[in-house]
Scaffold this motif. Structure first.
Motif, mmCIF file in Angstrom:
data_model
loop_
_atom_site.group_PDB
_atom_site.id
_atom_site.type_symbol
_atom_site.label_atom_id
_atom_site.label_comp_id
_atom_site.label_asym_id
_atom_site.label_seq_id
_atom_site.Cartn_x
_atom_site.Cartn_y
_atom_site.Cartn_z
ATOM 1 N N LYS A 114 0.486 -1.385 -0.354
ATOM 2 C CA LYS A 114 0.059 0.195 0.376
ATOM 3 C C LYS A 114 0.751 0.938 0.005
ATOM 4 N N THR A 115 2.082 1.083 0.145
ATOM 5 C CA THR A 115 2.873 2.252 0.656
ATOM 6 C C THR A 115 4.459 2.147 -0.312
ATOM 7 N N ARG A 160 4.429 3.344 -4.144
ATOM 8 C CA ARG A 160 4.568 4.820 -4.734
ATOM 9 C C ARG A 160 5.998 5.574 -4.607
ATOM 10 N N GLU A 167 -2.666 -8.862 -6.777
ATOM 11 C CA GLU A 167 -2.648 -8.026 -6.044
ATOM 12 C C GLU A 167 -1.009 -7.062 -6.373
ATOM 13 N N GLU A 181 -0.945 -6.019 -9.819
ATOM 14 C CA GLU A 181 -1.374 -5.296 -10.105
ATOM 15 C C GLU A 181 -2.440 -4.073 -9.797
ATOM 16 N N ALA A 182 -2.610 -5.032 -8.425
ATOM 17 C CA ALA A 182 -3.581 -3.809 -7.619
ATOM 18 C C ALA A 182 -2.581 -2.368 -6.998
ATOM 19 N N GLU A 183 -1.431 -3.757 -6.502
ATOM 20 C CA GLU A 183 -0.317 -2.188 -6.063
ATOM 21 C C GLU A 183 0.181 -1.585 -7.279
ATOM 22 N N ARG A 192 -0.751 0.087 -10.198
ATOM 23 C CA ARG A 192 -2.152 0.496 -10.483
ATOM 24 C C ARG A 192 -2.261 1.999 -9.234
ATOM 25 N N ASP A 193 -2.504 1.083 -8.183
ATOM 26 C CA ASP A 193 -2.958 2.189 -7.085
ATOM 27 C C ASP A 193 -2.081 3.287 -6.323
ATOM 28 N N ALA A 194 -0.559 2.838 -7.072
ATOM 29 C CA ALA A 194 0.672 4.093 -6.927
ATOM 30 C C ALA A 194 1.113 4.237 -7.911
ATOM 31 N N GLY A 195 0.585 4.171 -8.663
ATOM 32 C CA GLY A 195 0.729 4.804 -10.413
ATOM 33 C C GLY A 195 1.610 4.871 -11.038
#
Length: 239
Positions: free
Chosen positions: A150-151, A154, A178, A180-182, A184-187
């Protein structure tokens, strides 16, 4: 082609890595090559030599310290346990290699990539998650999981490519989702290439010696396709 052994300290270990490059007048892009779980052997060294022939300065990186190379899979997994338990150790060993490579006069420190195979791919990703100044990261049949998805993603500055066997039991669809989500969420600028009828260690021509064809098997097609994808990414990021 010139070849030197680079010795440096990382994670309280003496690392002995192998540097390859063609002589040139100007500094060139550098590439870290992290090996499979067994340690620095012929597979990673041959890839570093191929990269050097393409014009990069390539460092085939020690994994366990003092150039320790094991052949038994369970022994290799045992050697990795401290790094699985504490990813900062993985990042420290990768960062030591990065520092050793960028200190070389032959290398343009603004153009660095990290690639890896199996755990070496995980190592490349962890180096990127640490915020290292990488232009590109490529993982071949690499574990994708991390402790802080989650962090830490970035911090990634590199373009990321992971090349995975679609039938790899060691990197199941849940782990891919998981990751892919990581990303995507971090751009992150990322790609995941999946190869059908392909399992783990598809780049290693010696994979058959493990006698685990349902899990570990070489694929000439996936090997060639993934290497072509690496070269395409490098043409975009390291030129």
């Amino acid at each position: 082609m010139q070849h030197e052994t680079l010795t440096y300290q990382a994670d309280n270990l003496t690392m002995k890595s192998e540097l390859f490059f063609e002589p040139a007048a100007e500094p060139r892009a550098g590439v870290l090559v992290f090996p499979e779980a067994f340690g620095l052997g012929e597979h990673a060294i041959s890839r570093a030599e191929r990269l050097a022939a393409l014009g990069y300065v390539a460092l085939a990186c020690d994994l366990h310290g003092n150039r320790e190379l094991v052949d038994d899979l369970q022994q290799a997994i045992g050697l990795l346990q401290p790094m699985y338990a504490d990813p900062s150790k993985t990042r420290a060993r990768a960062a030591g290699a990065l520092q050793a490579l960028t200190a070389r006069a032959e290398v343009d420190a603004s153009r660095i990539a990290a690639i890896g195979f199996c755990f070496g791919g995980t190592m490349s990703l962890e180096l990127a998650r640490s915020g290292a100044g990488l232009a590109a990261v490529v993982g071949f049949h690499s574990g994708l999981a991390t402790t802080a998805p989650k962090t830490d993603a970035r911090n990634i500055k590199a373009r990321v490519l992971v090349c995975i066997g679609a039938d790899d039991p060691l990197i199941p669809p849940e782990q891919r989702a998981e990751f892919e989500a990581e990303m995507r969420d971090a751009g992150v600028d990322w790609q995941m290439h999946l190869y059908g009828k392909t399992v783990h260690s598809f780049t290693n021509q010696m994979a058959a010696k493990r006698n685990m064809p349902d899990a570990i098997r070489y694929s000439a097609e996936a090997d060639a396709r993934s290497w072509a994808s690496l070269q395409e990414l490098f043409s975009e990021t390291l030129a």
